[in-house]
Design a protein around this motif. Sequence first.
Motif, PDB file in Angstrom:
ATOM      1  N   GLU A 166      26.116 -36.251  31.530  1.00  0.00           N
ATOM      2  CA  GLU A 166      26.364 -37.699  31.564  1.00  0.00           C
ATOM      3  C   GLU A 166      25.389 -38.430  30.641  1.00  0.00           C
ATOM      4  O   GLU A 166      25.770 -39.357  29.917  1.00  0.00           O
ATOM      5  N   LYS A 167      24.122 -38.014  30.670  1.00  0.00           N
ATOM      6  CA  LYS A 167      23.093 -38.642  29.833  1.00  0.00           C
ATOM      7  C   LYS A 167      23.406 -38.462  28.353  1.00  0.00           C
ATOM      8  O   LYS A 167      23.213 -39.379  27.546  1.00  0.00           O
ATOM      9  N   ILE A 168      23.905 -37.289  27.998  1.00  0.00           N
ATOM     10  CA  ILE A 168      24.224 -36.997  26.604  1.00  0.00           C
ATOM     11  C   ILE A 168      25.548 -37.619  26.184  1.00  0.00           C
ATOM     12  O   ILE A 168      25.736 -37.998  25.029  1.00  0.00           O
ATOM     13  N   GLY A 169      26.489 -37.729  27.124  1.00  0.00           N
ATOM     14  CA  GLY A 169      27.790 -38.307  26.820  1.00  0.00           C
ATOM     15  C   GLY A 169      28.898 -37.292  26.622  1.00  0.00           C
ATOM     16  O   GLY A 169      29.894 -37.572  25.953  1.00  0.00           O
ATOM     17  N   VAL A 170      28.746 -36.103  27.215  1.00  0.00           N
ATOM     18  CA  VAL A 170      29.756 -35.051  27.094  1.00  0.00           C
ATOM     19  C   VAL A 170      30.731 -35.145  28.259  1.00  0.00           C
ATOM     20  O   VAL A 170      30.309 -35.131  29.422  1.00  0.00           O
ATOM     21  N   PRO A 171      32.042 -35.234  28.002  1.00  0.00           N
ATOM     22  CA  PRO A 171      33.010 -35.231  29.100  1.00  0.00           C
ATOM     23  C   PRO A 171      33.039 -33.869  29.781  1.00  0.00           C
ATOM     24  O   PRO A 171      33.148 -32.841  29.119  1.00  0.00           O
ATOM     25  N   VAL A 172      32.915 -33.838  31.115  1.00  0.00           N
ATOM     26  CA  VAL A 172      32.777 -32.563  31.811  1.00  0.00           C
ATOM     27  C   VAL A 172      33.471 -32.598  33.166  1.00  0.00           C
ATOM     28  O   VAL A 172      33.542 -33.639  33.829  1.00  0.00           O
ATOM     29  N   TYR A 173      33.983 -31.441  33.556  1.00  0.00           N
ATOM     30  CA  TYR A 173      34.535 -31.229  34.901  1.00  0.00           C
ATOM     31  C   TYR A 173      33.735 -30.077  35.498  1.00  0.00           C
ATOM     32  O   TYR A 173      33.782 -28.955  34.988  1.00  0.00           O
ATOM     33  N   GLY A 174      32.962 -30.345  36.545  1.00  0.00           N
ATOM     34  CA  GLY A 174      32.096 -29.336  37.122  1.00  0.00           C
ATOM     35  C   GLY A 174      32.669 -28.729  38.387  1.00  0.00           C
ATOM     36  O   GLY A 174      33.258 -29.432  39.210  1.00  0.00           O
ATOM     37  N   VAL A 175      32.484 -27.434  38.547  1.00  0.00           N
ATOM     38  CA  VAL A 175      32.968 -26.716  39.727  1.00  0.00           C
ATOM     39  C   VAL A 175      31.881 -25.777  40.232  1.00  0.00           C
ATOM     40  O   VAL A 175      31.379 -24.934  39.479  1.00  0.00           O
ATOM     41  N   HIS A 176      31.521 -25.921  41.502  1.00  0.00           N
ATOM     42  CA  HIS A 176      30.622 -24.941  42.123  1.00  0.00           C
ATOM     43  C   HIS A 176      31.475 -23.787  42.626  1.00  0.00           C
ATOM     44  O   HIS A 176      32.444 -23.990  43.365  1.00  0.00           O
ATOM     45  N   CYS A 177      31.125 -22.571  42.226  1.00  0.00           N
ATOM     46  CA  CYS A 177      31.939 -21.404  42.555  1.00  0.00           C
ATOM     47  C   CYS A 177      31.035 -20.178  42.638  1.00  0.00           C
ATOM     48  O   CYS A 177      30.250 -19.927  41.719  1.00  0.00           O
ATOM     49  N   ASN A 178      31.117 -19.422  43.728  1.00  0.00           N
ATOM     50  CA  ASN A 178      30.363 -18.180  43.842  1.00  0.00           C
ATOM     51  C   ASN A 178      30.712 -17.250  42.681  1.00  0.00           C
ATOM     52  O   ASN A 178      31.875 -17.137  42.297  1.00  0.00           O
ATOM     53  N   GLU A 179      29.702 -16.615  42.107  1.00  0.00           N
ATOM     54  CA  GLU A 179      29.912 -15.771  40.925  1.00  0.00           C
ATOM     55  C   GLU A 179      31.002 -14.717  41.141  1.00  0.00           C
ATOM     56  O   GLU A 179      31.790 -14.421  40.234  1.00  0.00           O
ATOM     57  N   LYS A 180      31.070 -14.155  42.344  1.00  0.00           N
ATOM     58  CA  LYS A 180      32.055 -13.110  42.631  1.00  0.00           C
ATOM     59  C   LYS A 180      33.491 -13.642  42.653  1.00  0.00           C
ATOM     60  O   LYS A 180      34.439 -12.886  42.460  1.00  0.00           O
ATOM     61  N   GLU A 181      33.641 -14.937  42.882  1.00  0.00           N
ATOM     62  CA  GLU A 181      34.965 -15.550  42.971  1.00  0.00           C
ATOM     63  C   GLU A 181      35.456 -16.105  41.636  1.00  0.00           C
ATOM     64  O   GLU A 181      36.637 -16.470  41.503  1.00  0.00           O
ATOM     65  N   MET A 182      34.581 -16.182  40.653  1.00  0.00           N
ATOM     66  CA  MET A 182      34.937 -16.806  39.378  1.00  0.00           C
ATOM     67  C   MET A 182      36.123 -16.149  38.669  1.00  0.00           C
ATOM     68  O   MET A 182      36.988 -16.852  38.134  1.00  0.00           O
ATOM     69  N   PRO A 183      36.205 -14.800  38.630  1.00  0.00           N
ATOM     70  CA  PRO A 183      37.339 -14.179  37.919  1.00  0.00           C
ATOM     71  C   PRO A 183      38.704 -14.587  38.473  1.00  0.00           C
ATOM     72  O   PRO A 183      39.671 -14.733  37.708  1.00  0.00           O
ATOM     73  N   GLU A 184      38.787 -14.783  39.781  1.00  0.00           N
ATOM     74  CA  GLU A 184      40.060 -15.146  40.393  1.00  0.00           C
ATOM     75  C   GLU A 184      40.403 -16.620  40.199  1.00  0.00           C
ATOM     76  O   GLU A 184      41.563 -16.996  40.157  1.00  0.00           O
ATOM     77  N   THR A 188      22.924 -26.767  43.166  1.00  0.00           N
ATOM     78  CA  THR A 188      21.774 -27.571  42.731  1.00  0.00           C
ATOM     79  C   THR A 188      21.685 -27.615  41.214  1.00  0.00           C
ATOM     80  O   THR A 188      21.478 -28.672  40.609  1.00  0.00           O
ATOM     81  N   TYR A 189      21.865 -26.454  40.577  1.00  0.00           N
ATOM     82  CA  TYR A 189      21.871 -26.407  39.117  1.00  0.00           C
ATOM     83  C   TYR A 189      23.030 -27.219  38.551  1.00  0.00           C
ATOM     84  O   TYR A 189      22.900 -27.909  37.539  1.00  0.00           O
ATOM     85  N   LEU A 190      24.187 -27.095  39.186  1.00  0.00           N
ATOM     86  CA  LEU A 190      25.365 -27.827  38.700  1.00  0.00           C
ATOM     87  C   LEU A 190      25.094 -29.327  38.706  1.00  0.00           C
ATOM     88  O   LEU A 190      25.425 -30.030  37.737  1.00  0.00           O
ATOM     89  N   LYS A 191      24.467 -29.820  39.764  1.00  0.00           N
ATOM     90  CA  LYS A 191      24.151 -31.243  39.855  1.00  0.00           C
ATOM     91  C   LYS A 191      23.215 -31.666  38.723  1.00  0.00           C
ATOM     92  O   LYS A 191      23.402 -32.716  38.098  1.00  0.00           O
ATOM     93  N   LYS A 192      22.200 -30.831  38.440  1.00  0.00           N
ATOM     94  CA  LYS A 192      21.271 -31.124  37.343  1.00  0.00           C
ATOM     95  C   LYS A 192      22.002 -31.152  36.002  1.00  0.00           C
ATOM     96  O   LYS A 192      21.763 -32.020  35.158  1.00  0.00           O
ATOM     97  N   CYS A 193      22.891 -30.174  35.819  1.00  0.00           N
ATOM     98  CA  CYS A 193      23.629 -30.095  34.553  1.00  0.00           C
ATOM     99  C   CYS A 193      24.566 -31.277  34.371  1.00  0.00           C
ATOM    100  O   CYS A 193      24.650 -31.857  33.278  1.00  0.00           O
ATOM    101  N   LEU A 194      25.267 -31.662  35.436  1.00  0.00           N
ATOM    102  CA  LEU A 194      26.193 -32.796  35.341  1.00  0.00           C
ATOM    103  C   LEU A 194      25.458 -34.083  34.996  1.00  0.00           C
ATOM    104  O   LEU A 194      25.960 -34.921  34.241  1.00  0.00           O
ATOM    105  N   SER A 195      24.251 -34.222  35.520  1.00  0.00           N
ATOM    106  CA  SER A 195      23.439 -35.396  35.203  1.00  0.00           C
ATOM    107  C   SER A 195      23.075 -35.423  33.723  1.00  0.00           C
ATOM    108  O   SER A 195      23.123 -36.484  33.076  1.00  0.00           O
ATOM    109  N   LEU A 196      22.741 -34.254  33.162  1.00  0.00           N
ATOM    110  CA  LEU A 196      22.396 -34.191  31.738  1.00  0.00           C
ATOM    111  C   LEU A 196      23.622 -34.390  30.862  1.00  0.00           C
ATOM    112  O   LEU A 196      23.549 -35.068  29.829  1.00  0.00           O
TER     113      LEU A 196
END
Length: 291
Positions: A128-146, A118-126
């Motif tokens: 886009e509004k600002i004009g920053v090129p972004v690649y978003g990934v939803h990932c459980n915090e425990k899985e991020m290091p791998e 849900t947060y990722l969706k909000k961030c991606l929308s912002l």
Amino acid sequence: MELRVGARVARLSYNCDLLFRIIEIRDVDGVKKVLLYGEDMRLIADAPYSDLKLIDDIEQKRYMTEELAKQESSFSLFKQDYHLTREKSEYLATNGYQGEYEFFQMPGKVLHLDGDPTYLKKCLSLYEKIGVPVYGVHCNEKEMPERIGGLIEKIRPDILVITGHDAYSKSKGKVSDLKAYRHSRHFVRTVMEARKKVPNLDQLVIFAGACQSHFESLIRAGANFASSPSRVNIHALDPVYIVAKISFTPFMDHINVWDVVRNTLTGQKGLGGIETKGVLRTGMPFNRYND
């Protein structure tokens, strides 16, 4: 009152100061416990079922109206800052407006890992509004290091955001003890893995952390910016404002930490970092045939 997963609630013991959504309801030794995610703050919390108040549509609208007002204020300040930076770039690219040179700009590309979809969706929308090129990934915090190494190789970002939910628990240790935090250790490991791929602090700018995260450990691990120096809650959109400032600052310019933090919704108690170069690059000539 019957509470269900997905319902919006507030905690009576905290005077209903923050809006949460219910993620899980479980029975612990005959007592109902509820897992909560902050609706606008990157906070994860446990609460007794009896401590929660269901927020109806009218109250939700009031929360949302106040929240949107804060967001619009922050966005307005960011736009002013961006226009000043743009004017400076235009002045330099045109040799002090002495020539009619047409130029183009390449803002820094962001890889945003978020533990909350849900947060990722909000961030991606912002973004886009600002004009920053972004690649978003939803990932459980425990899985991020791998996962971070492969994502960096695939996306090759200029800026990396590692965020989601976090919280400090006094019952688990001192403020200085990393194990007393819900997800700080996972964020720290992810930053360290990212630095194995790109050690230089200016070749890959990293923001890491969430509400109440262990700021010092994240900076020591290699983050340029992190939360939370005073262990306070941070807003879901704060990482976007920080990396947008970096993305639109020319790579020849150094960014003062205060210049990055001042337009966020949380401010310096929740966010901090080290002096860092921008990543924007200006080029010419501008090819109109690509319009």
